[in-house]
Design a protein around this motif. Sequence first.
Motif, PDB file in Angstrom:
ATOM      1  N   UNK A 101      11.972   6.343  -1.438  1.00  0.00           N
ATOM      2  CA  UNK A 101      10.786   7.117  -1.045  1.00  0.00           C
ATOM      3  C   UNK A 101       9.984   6.413   0.042  1.00  0.00           C
ATOM      4  N   UNK A 102       9.829   5.095  -0.098  1.00  0.00           N
ATOM      5  CA  UNK A 102       9.015   4.331   0.851  1.00  0.00           C
ATOM      6  C   UNK A 102       9.827   3.848   2.057  1.00  0.00           C
ATOM      7  N   UNK A 103      11.129   4.073   2.028  1.00  0.00           N
ATOM      8  CA  UNK A 103      12.040   3.629   3.082  1.00  0.00           C
ATOM      9  C   UNK A 103      11.949   2.111   3.280  1.00  0.00           C
ATOM     10  N   UNK A 104      12.020   1.406   2.135  1.00  0.00           N
ATOM     11  CA  UNK A 104      11.986  -0.057   2.113  1.00  0.00           C
ATOM     12  C   UNK A 104      13.185  -0.552   1.321  1.00  0.00           C
ATOM     13  N   UNK A 105      13.481  -1.837   1.429  1.00  0.00           N
ATOM     14  CA  UNK A 105      14.559  -2.407   0.617  1.00  0.00           C
ATOM     15  C   UNK A 105      14.050  -2.618  -0.809  1.00  0.00           C
ATOM     16  N   UNK A 106      14.975  -2.676  -1.749  1.00  0.00           N
ATOM     17  CA  UNK A 106      14.582  -2.923  -3.140  1.00  0.00           C
ATOM     18  C   UNK A 106      13.930  -4.292  -3.292  1.00  0.00           C
ATOM     19  N   UNK A 107      14.376  -5.252  -2.505  1.00  0.00           N
ATOM     20  CA  UNK A 107      13.785  -6.599  -2.547  1.00  0.00           C
ATOM     21  C   UNK A 107      12.306  -6.549  -2.131  1.00  0.00           C
ATOM     22  N   UNK A 108      12.008  -5.810  -1.076  1.00  0.00           N
ATOM     23  CA  UNK A 108      10.620  -5.671  -0.622  1.00  0.00           C
ATOM     24  C   UNK A 108       9.807  -4.919  -1.681  1.00  0.00           C
ATOM     25  N   UNK A 109      10.381  -3.878  -2.256  1.00  0.00           N
ATOM     26  CA  UNK A 109       9.691  -3.118  -3.295  1.00  0.00           C
ATOM     27  C   UNK A 109       9.367  -4.029  -4.480  1.00  0.00           C
ATOM     28  N   UNK A 123       0.834  -1.204   0.000  1.00  0.00           N
ATOM     29  CA  UNK A 123       0.000   0.000   0.000  1.00  0.00           C
ATOM     30  C   UNK A 123       0.869   1.253   0.000  1.00  0.00           C
ATOM     31  N   UNK A 124       1.980   1.207   0.724  1.00  0.00           N
ATOM     32  CA  UNK A 124       2.909   2.338   0.777  1.00  0.00           C
ATOM     33  C   UNK A 124       3.529   2.590  -0.607  1.00  0.00           C
ATOM     34  N   UNK A 125       3.984   1.525  -1.259  1.00  0.00           N
ATOM     35  CA  UNK A 125       4.562   1.653  -2.610  1.00  0.00           C
ATOM     36  C   UNK A 125       3.507   2.177  -3.577  1.00  0.00           C
ATOM     37  N   UNK A 126       2.286   1.674  -3.454  1.00  0.00           N
ATOM     38  CA  UNK A 126       1.182   2.129  -4.306  1.00  0.00           C
ATOM     39  C   UNK A 126       0.932   3.628  -4.108  1.00  0.00           C
ATOM     40  N   UNK A 127       0.964   4.087  -2.872  1.00  0.00           N
ATOM     41  CA  UNK A 127       0.752   5.509  -2.585  1.00  0.00           C
ATOM     42  C   UNK A 127       1.866   6.364  -3.184  1.00  0.00           C
ATOM     43  N   UNK A 128       3.097   5.893  -3.101  1.00  0.00           N
ATOM     44  CA  UNK A 128       4.215   6.631  -3.704  1.00  0.00           C
ATOM     45  C   UNK A 128       4.002   6.732  -5.217  1.00  0.00           C
ATOM     46  N   UNK A 129       3.631   5.625  -5.841  1.00  0.00           N
ATOM     47  CA  UNK A 129       3.391   5.634  -7.287  1.00  0.00           C
ATOM     48  C   UNK A 129       2.252   6.589  -7.647  1.00  0.00           C
ATOM     49  N   UNK A 130       1.234   6.624  -6.830  1.00  0.00           N
ATOM     50  CA  UNK A 130       0.089   7.505  -7.063  1.00  0.00           C
ATOM     51  C   UNK A 130       0.513   8.974  -6.991  1.00  0.00           C
ATOM     52  N   UNK A 131       1.388   9.292  -6.058  1.00  0.00           N
ATOM     53  CA  UNK A 131       1.794  10.684  -5.847  1.00  0.00           C
ATOM     54  C   UNK A 131       2.844  11.181  -6.831  1.00  0.00           C
ATOM     55  N   UNK A 132       3.614  10.264  -7.408  1.00  0.00           N
ATOM     56  CA  UNK A 132       4.674  10.660  -8.337  1.00  0.00           C
ATOM     57  C   UNK A 132       4.108  10.884  -9.742  1.00  0.00           C
ATOM     58  N   UNK A 133       4.630  11.886 -10.417  1.00  0.00           N
ATOM     59  CA  UNK A 133       4.178  12.192 -11.774  1.00  0.00           C
ATOM     60  C   UNK A 133       5.008  11.480 -12.833  1.00  0.00           C
ATOM     61  N   UNK A 134       6.206  11.092 -12.487  1.00  0.00           N
ATOM     62  CA  UNK A 134       7.112  10.426 -13.426  1.00  0.00           C
ATOM     63  C   UNK A 134       7.272   8.964 -13.023  1.00  0.00           C
ATOM     64  N   UNK A 135       7.547   8.082 -13.987  1.00  0.00           N
ATOM     65  CA  UNK A 135       7.818   6.677 -13.646  1.00  0.00           C
ATOM     66  C   UNK A 135       8.980   6.579 -12.644  1.00  0.00           C
ATOM     67  N   UNK A 136       8.876   5.643 -11.718  1.00  0.00           N
ATOM     68  CA  UNK A 136       9.844   5.491 -10.640  1.00  0.00           C
ATOM     69  C   UNK A 136      10.574   4.155 -10.741  1.00  0.00           C
ATOM     70  N   UNK A 137      11.883   4.195 -10.616  1.00  0.00           N
ATOM     71  CA  UNK A 137      12.659   2.949 -10.592  1.00  0.00           C
ATOM     72  C   UNK A 137      12.436   2.277  -9.240  1.00  0.00           C
ATOM     73  N   UNK A 138      12.784   1.010  -9.169  1.00  0.00           N
ATOM     74  CA  UNK A 138      12.649   0.289  -7.898  1.00  0.00           C
ATOM     75  C   UNK A 138      13.531   0.930  -6.827  1.00  0.00           C
TER      76      UNK A 138
END
Length: 179
Positions: free
Chosen positions: A29-37, A8-23
Motif C-alpha cells: 500500500x505504501x510502496x515501501x520495502x517490508x524492511x522499511x515498513x 507518516x505514510x505507514x501511519x496514514x495507511x493504518x489510519x485509513x484501513x479498517x482491518x489489521x494490515x500485515x507488513x
Amino acid sequence: MELLKESALVEAVLFLEHEPQTEKALAASAQLSEEVVSRCLEMLKEKYTAENSGIDLAKITGGWSLVPKRYIWDVLKEKYGNKNEGKLSRPAIETLSIIAYSQPVTRAEIEAIRGVSADTMIRLLMERNLIKEVGKKDIPGKPIQYGTTKEFLKFFRLNSIADLPRLDDEENERFELAR
C-alpha cells in the motif's frame, strides 16, 4: 524518502484501513520495502507509548492496527463501538471463555463445565461470529466441536489465542473437567 516521512505514510495507511494490515500489505500500500515498513512500525510503536497519545499500535490477528488505548476505549466504546458488538452477558462470556481455553470443545463438554445447557449461548456466539464449528470429535455420534474465530481475536484485541491470559491452577482444573 526519509524514515520520518515513510513512517507518516505507514501511519496514514493504518489510519485509513479498517482491518489489521500485515507488513507485506503495508509495504504494498505504501510502496515501501517490508524492511522499511518494519522500521516504521518500530518508530510508530515508540511514538504511541507517550502518555499524551490516545492511540496504540496493536498487532491483532497477525496484522497491525491503530486502536484507542484500552483506558480510553472504555470511555468511548459506548458511542464509537460497533453497534453490533454490544455487551456480552455473563453466561455468554463464561461460555466463550470455556470455548477459548478448551478448544476444540463439544457442546456436551461445555455443558459439563458450566453445569447448564449451552444451546442459547452457542447460538448467540455463532451469530456474533465469535465462535465457529471446527470439526467433529472422533467418538460415537461425532459431536460438533467449537473454536474461536478471527473476530474473537479482534474483539479482544489479541494477536493469537496464545495471548489469552494464563489461568491459575484452580481455573485450569475447572476447564479440564470436560477432557
